[in-house]
Motif scaffolding. Structure first.
Motif, mmCIF file in Angstrom:
data_model
loop_
_atom_site.group_PDB
_atom_site.id
_atom_site.type_symbol
_atom_site.label_atom_id
_atom_site.label_comp_id
_atom_site.label_asym_id
_atom_site.label_seq_id
_atom_site.Cartn_x
_atom_site.Cartn_y
_atom_site.Cartn_z
ATOM 1 N N ASN A 89 17.425 -3.954 3.226
ATOM 2 C CA ASN A 89 16.504 -4.825 2.523
ATOM 3 C C ASN A 89 15.061 -4.336 2.545
ATOM 4 O OD1 ASN A 89 15.542 -7.510 1.459
ATOM 5 N ND2 ASN A 89 14.586 -7.517 3.472
ATOM 6 N N ALA A 90 14.677 -3.513 3.514
ATOM 7 C CA ALA A 90 13.278 -3.096 3.635
ATOM 8 C C ALA A 90 12.802 -2.481 2.323
ATOM 9 C CB ALA A 90 13.118 -2.100 4.780
ATOM 10 N N GLY A 91 11.643 -2.899 1.885
ATOM 11 C CA GLY A 91 11.079 -2.378 0.654
ATOM 12 C C GLY A 91 9.581 -2.605 0.608
ATOM 13 N N VAL A 92 8.871 -1.685 -0.026
ATOM 14 C CA VAL A 92 7.415 -1.768 -0.126
ATOM 15 C C VAL A 92 6.972 -1.415 -1.539
ATOM 16 C CG1 VAL A 92 7.030 -1.235 2.303
ATOM 17 C CG2 VAL A 92 7.107 0.625 0.630
ATOM 18 N N ALA A 93 5.741 -1.758 -1.862
ATOM 19 C CA ALA A 93 5.128 -1.365 -3.132
ATOM 20 C C ALA A 93 3.650 -1.128 -2.877
ATOM 21 C CB ALA A 93 5.311 -2.453 -4.186
ATOM 22 N N ALA A 94 3.142 -0.055 -3.444
ATOM 23 C CA ALA A 94 1.738 0.284 -3.243
ATOM 24 C C ALA A 94 0.814 -0.628 -4.043
ATOM 25 C CB ALA A 94 1.493 1.747 -3.622
ATOM 26 N N GLY A 95 1.305 -1.171 -5.147
ATOM 27 C CA GLY A 95 0.476 -2.020 -5.990
ATOM 28 C C GLY A 95 -0.396 -1.196 -6.925
ATOM 29 N N GLY A 96 -0.964 -1.875 -7.889
ATOM 30 C CA GLY A 96 -1.819 -1.187 -8.843
ATOM 31 C C GLY A 96 -1.027 -0.489 -9.931
ATOM 32 N N LEU A 97 -1.718 0.274 -10.728
ATOM 33 C CA LEU A 97 -1.097 1.017 -11.812
ATOM 34 C C LEU A 97 -0.419 2.262 -11.249
ATOM 35 C CD1 LEU A 97 -4.025 0.670 -14.361
ATOM 36 C CD2 LEU A 97 -1.868 -0.606 -14.332
ATOM 37 N N VAL A 98 0.769 2.547 -11.752
ATOM 38 C CA VAL A 98 1.570 3.650 -11.230
ATOM 39 C C VAL A 98 0.787 4.958 -11.241
ATOM 40 C CG1 VAL A 98 3.641 5.035 -11.615
ATOM 41 C CG2 VAL A 98 3.748 2.559 -11.838
ATOM 42 N N TRP A 99 0.093 5.261 -12.313
ATOM 43 C CA TRP A 99 -0.598 6.550 -12.422
ATOM 44 C C TRP A 99 -1.839 6.620 -11.524
ATOM 45 C CZ3 TRP A 99 0.047 3.114 -16.428
ATOM 46 C CH2 TRP A 99 -1.081 2.396 -16.815
ATOM 47 N N GLU A 100 -2.251 5.493 -10.961
ATOM 48 C CA GLU A 100 -3.371 5.506 -10.029
ATOM 49 C C GLU A 100 -2.912 5.621 -8.577
ATOM 50 O OE1 GLU A 100 -5.562 1.980 -10.981
ATOM 51 O OE2 GLU A 100 -6.458 2.875 -12.767
ATOM 52 N N SER A 101 -1.614 5.619 -8.354
ATOM 53 C CA SER A 101 -1.084 5.749 -6.997
ATOM 54 C C SER A 101 -1.368 7.141 -6.457
ATOM 55 C CB SER A 101 0.434 5.510 -6.985
ATOM 56 O OG SER A 101 0.714 4.192 -7.374
ATOM 57 N N THR A 102 -1.741 7.194 -5.201
ATOM 58 C CA THR A 102 -2.001 8.479 -4.559
ATOM 59 C C THR A 102 -0.680 9.100 -4.114
ATOM 60 O OG1 THR A 102 -2.171 7.542 -2.350
ATOM 61 C CG2 THR A 102 -4.205 7.592 -3.679
ATOM 62 N N GLU A 103 -0.747 10.361 -3.756
ATOM 63 C CA GLU A 103 0.451 11.009 -3.218
ATOM 64 C C GLU A 103 0.907 10.282 -1.954
ATOM 65 O OE1 GLU A 103 2.073 15.257 -1.483
ATOM 66 O OE2 GLU A 103 0.213 15.236 -2.635
ATOM 67 N N LYS A 104 -0.049 9.842 -1.144
ATOM 68 C CA LYS A 104 0.287 9.096 0.074
ATOM 69 C C LYS A 104 1.023 7.799 -0.277
ATOM 70 C CE LYS A 104 -1.729 7.365 4.338
ATOM 71 N NZ LYS A 104 -2.939 7.204 5.139
ATOM 72 N N ASP A 105 0.589 7.098 -1.325
ATOM 73 C CA ASP A 105 1.285 5.883 -1.791
ATOM 74 C C ASP A 105 2.730 6.207 -2.165
ATOM 75 O OD1 ASP A 105 -1.073 4.374 -1.581
ATOM 76 O OD2 ASP A 105 -1.589 4.663 -3.705
ATOM 77 N N TRP A 106 2.917 7.288 -2.919
ATOM 78 C CA TRP A 106 4.257 7.683 -3.348
ATOM 79 C C TRP A 106 5.128 8.054 -2.153
ATOM 80 C CZ3 TRP A 106 6.507 6.745 -7.792
ATOM 81 C CH2 TRP A 106 5.720 6.532 -8.909
ATOM 82 N N GLN A 107 4.569 8.810 -1.211
ATOM 83 C CA GLN A 107 5.329 9.197 -0.022
ATOM 84 C C GLN A 107 5.780 7.959 0.757
ATOM 85 O OE1 GLN A 107 6.432 12.133 0.808
ATOM 86 N NE2 GLN A 107 5.334 13.335 -0.704
ATOM 87 N N TRP A 108 4.887 7.001 0.921
ATOM 88 C CA TRP A 108 5.203 5.771 1.652
ATOM 89 C C TRP A 108 6.277 4.974 0.915
ATOM 90 C CZ3 TRP A 108 2.894 0.639 0.418
ATOM 91 C CH2 TRP A 108 3.246 -0.331 1.354
ATOM 92 N N THR A 109 6.078 4.771 -0.382
ATOM 93 C CA THR A 109 7.026 3.981 -1.167
ATOM 94 C C THR A 109 8.406 4.622 -1.199
ATOM 95 O OG1 THR A 109 5.205 3.160 -2.534
ATOM 96 C CG2 THR A 109 7.411 2.917 -3.427
ATOM 97 N N LEU A 110 8.461 5.917 -1.496
ATOM 98 C CA LEU A 110 9.754 6.611 -1.525
ATOM 99 C C LEU A 110 10.366 6.706 -0.130
ATOM 100 C CD1 LEU A 110 9.022 9.409 -4.132
ATOM 101 C CD2 LEU A 110 10.461 7.391 -4.426
ATOM 102 N N GLY A 111 9.535 6.855 0.884
ATOM 103 C CA GLY A 111 10.035 6.918 2.250
ATOM 104 C C GLY A 111 10.804 5.657 2.626
#
Length: 186
Positions: A89-111
């Motif tokens: 069930n664990a899940g996260v979202a960085a929030g904001g517009l997808v193209w404004e997400s940082t690489e760190k946001d993507w790493q965290w979300t995909l992780g």
């Protein structure tokens, strides 16, 4: 369906749907293994359920880390010997517009959203398939990034997979009507 005494492992159990699913499992008489990265939220849920007489263990786990999920599986096996239901069930979202997400946001979300499910399946399903039990249920959040420009967070739906005898997989999504003889997690 009789869930009394069955063992459920629930990630992201410190809040939201994971917490509510733990409460439902407790009301059905299940023994629970709860995991969350937020130790204080997890402790509150574990304490609440123990006060109700539920057999429950809680483990602080970052599901994006395979070694931590492996330890959770080992702890589960030591405590209960079996797992009947795994809810990734664990899940996260960085929030904001997808193209404004940082690489760190993507790493965290995909992780969490991708690798957390992979680690859960990799660490628990082999153990579940080895058990002498009639059925095993694995449910996870199905993450897909919406392609619309206003995408703010991944859309989540739960899927349930059942294994009987030689593993036979059936899938039920929140959009699919379910048969009444199946335990479905949505």
């Amino acid at each position: 369906k009789d869930f009394a005494g069955k063992v459920a492992v629930i990630t992201g159990a410190g809040s939201g749907f994971g917490r509510e699913f733990a409460r439902i499992g407790a009301s059905l008489g299940m023994r629970l293994v709860l995991a969350d990265v937020q130790a204080d939220a997890l402790a509150a849920v574990v304490d609440e359920l123990r006060e109700r007489g539920v057999e429950v263990i809680g483990e602080r786990v970052d599901v994006s880390k395979g070694d931590q999920v492996e330890r959770l599986a080992q702890r589960t096996k030591e405590a209960f010997g079996k797992v009947h239901l795994l809810f990734n069930n664990a899940g996260v979202a960085a929030g904001g517009l997808v193209w404004e997400s940082t690489e760190k946001d993507w790493q965290w979300t995909l992780g969490v959203n991708l690798w957390g499910v992979i680690h859960g399946v990799r660490c628990f399903v082999p153990m579940m398939l080895e058990q002498e039990t009639e059925e095993v249920t694995v449910a996870d959040r199905d993450n897909d990034v919406q392609q619309a420009p206003v995408a703010v967070a991944p859309r989540f739906s739960a899927r349930s997979r059942r294994f009987r005898g030689p593993p036979r997989v059936s899938s039920v999504t929140s959009e699919t009507p379910s048969r009444t003889d199946e335990a479905v997690v949505v």
